[in-house]
Design an enzyme around this catalytic site. Structure first.
Site, PDB file in Angstrom:
ATOM      1  N   ASN A  12      -6.451  37.067  -7.206  1.00  0.00           N
ATOM      2  CA  ASN A  12      -5.076  37.274  -6.756  1.00  0.00           C
ATOM      3  C   ASN A  12      -4.414  35.909  -6.603  1.00  0.00           C
ATOM      4  OD1 ASN A  12      -2.712  37.691  -5.290  1.00  0.00           O
ATOM      5  ND2 ASN A  12      -3.607  39.244  -3.949  1.00  0.00           N
TER       6      ASN A  12
ATOM      7  N   HIS B  41       1.521  43.216 -10.209  1.00  0.00           N
ATOM      8  CA  HIS B  41       0.931  42.145  -9.423  1.00  0.00           C
ATOM      9  C   HIS B  41      -0.577  42.318  -9.429  1.00  0.00           C
ATOM     10  CE1 HIS B  41      -0.387  39.533  -6.338  1.00  0.00           C
ATOM     11  NE2 HIS B  41      -0.558  40.475  -5.429  1.00  0.00           N
TER      12      HIS B  41
ATOM     13  N   CYS C 278       3.981  37.856  -3.162  1.00  0.00           N
ATOM     14  CA  CYS C 278       3.444  38.416  -4.409  1.00  0.00           C
ATOM     15  C   CYS C 278       4.525  38.987  -5.327  1.00  0.00           C
ATOM     16  CB  CYS C 278       2.411  39.494  -4.093  1.00  0.00           C
ATOM     17  SG  CYS C 278       1.174  38.965  -2.905  1.00  0.00           S
TER      18      CYS C 278
END
EC number: 2.3.1.180
Length: 315
Positions: free
Chosen positions: A271, A241, A113
């Site tokens: 995500n 993120h 990430c």
């Protein structure tokens, strides 16, 4: 050399959209349950004929076009991803081949990430050192390839997509457009976010990640601002993120960027791991929510419990 800047950005998402209602027909969940816990309402899902390098190439082509450049202007390609199926050729080489970039240095960066902000810093350092003139920096992940669709704690989170940036040297009379990176990790807690096994599957310890992100990361993000010679109040934008809205909102609040637009693309995209920061950043630019020259904090965190952040100037 005076420094580097982001000349342009671009993003791409697959056409198929998976809603919370769709997921409720697959696992024991509901729209209310998902929204209340992670803040997500939709995500984009790539098909079996849409590999990671195709997502990456679409985003990169848009960034190149926005910068007014051709593939021949690029001599470094960096792709941040943790969902490449094959070991070789790597995603960067495949993207270069798709776009017709002649003889670039081509490397993948796997910091999950936080991959895009690590790759952006690497491009900044490489161009500053004179080892490249212009770089394509791409974050691309197909998280749905590594998802257990019977696990409602993880399958509601993920989506697919890509975002890209063109990095080049600044003119001599221009301030650097990419600030110093602040990066690190907590390797002894790497088990908190995992993509492992055969077949590879995404898993995480959600509460551990939440506590770490909301308590340990705010002072690190503020220090990234200090390294750029700014305070959080000076920021026009914050792109964290896009892990979970319940992480993004308290983290942004604790950073203290009271005048900034905070990216909340997770609501619509889920995500997307390494893609999430450039995807959200590109959308803010495209919608005009931030303006050319605005200072924006990009801050990635997650897998390996790694983090990397820098302040950039909006292209």
């Amino acid at each position: 050399m005076n420094g580097t800047r982001i000349a342009a950005v671009g993003h791409y998402q697959p056409a198929k959209v998976l809603t919370n209602e769709d997921l409720a027909g697959m696992v024991e969940t509901s729209d209310e349950w998902i929204r209340s816990r992670v803040g997500i309402r939709t995500r984009h899902v790539a098909g079996p004929d849409e590999p990671v390098d195709e997502l990456a190439a679409h985003a990169a082509a848009k960034a190149l076009a926005s910068a007014g450049l051709t593939p021949g202007d690029i001599d470094l390609v960096l792709v941040a991803t943790s969902t490449a199926v094959d070991r070789s050729p790597n995603m960067a080489a495949r993207v270069a081949a798709r776009l017709g970039i002649p003889s670039p240095a081509a490397m993948d960066v796997n910091v999950v990430c936080a991959g895009f902000t690590h790759a952006l810093a690497t491009a900044d350092h490489t161009v500053r050192a004179g080892a490249a003139t212009r770089a394509l920096v791409i974050g691309a992940d197909k998280m749905t390839d590594v998802t257990d669709w019977t696990d409602r704690t993880t399958c509601v989170l993920v989506g697919d997509g890509a975002g890209a940036a063109v990095v080049e040297a600044c003119p001599a009379d221009e301030e650097p457009g990419i600030g110093p990176v602040l990066w690190g990790s907590v390797p002894e807690m790497g088990h908190a976010v995992r993509i492992e096994g055969t077949p590879s599957r995404f898993a995480q310890e959600g509460q551990s990640v939440y506590r770490w992100a909301t308590t340990q990361l705010p002072p690190i993000a503020r220090k990234a601002c200090e390294r750029a010679g700014l305070t959080p109040e000076d920021l026009a934008g914050v792109v964290l993120h896009q892990a979970n809205l319940r992480i993004i909102e308290p983290l942004a609040l604790k950073i203290g960027a009271v005048n900034a637009v905070v990216a909340r693309d997770v609501v619509d995209s889920g995500n997307t791991s390494a893609a999430s920061i450039p995807l959200a950043f590109s959308k803010l630019v495209e919608r005009g929510e931030i303006s050319t020259g605005d200072p924006v904090l990009l801050f990635g965190f997650g897998g390996n419990l790694s983090y990397a952040g820098q302040v950039v100037r909006c292209p």
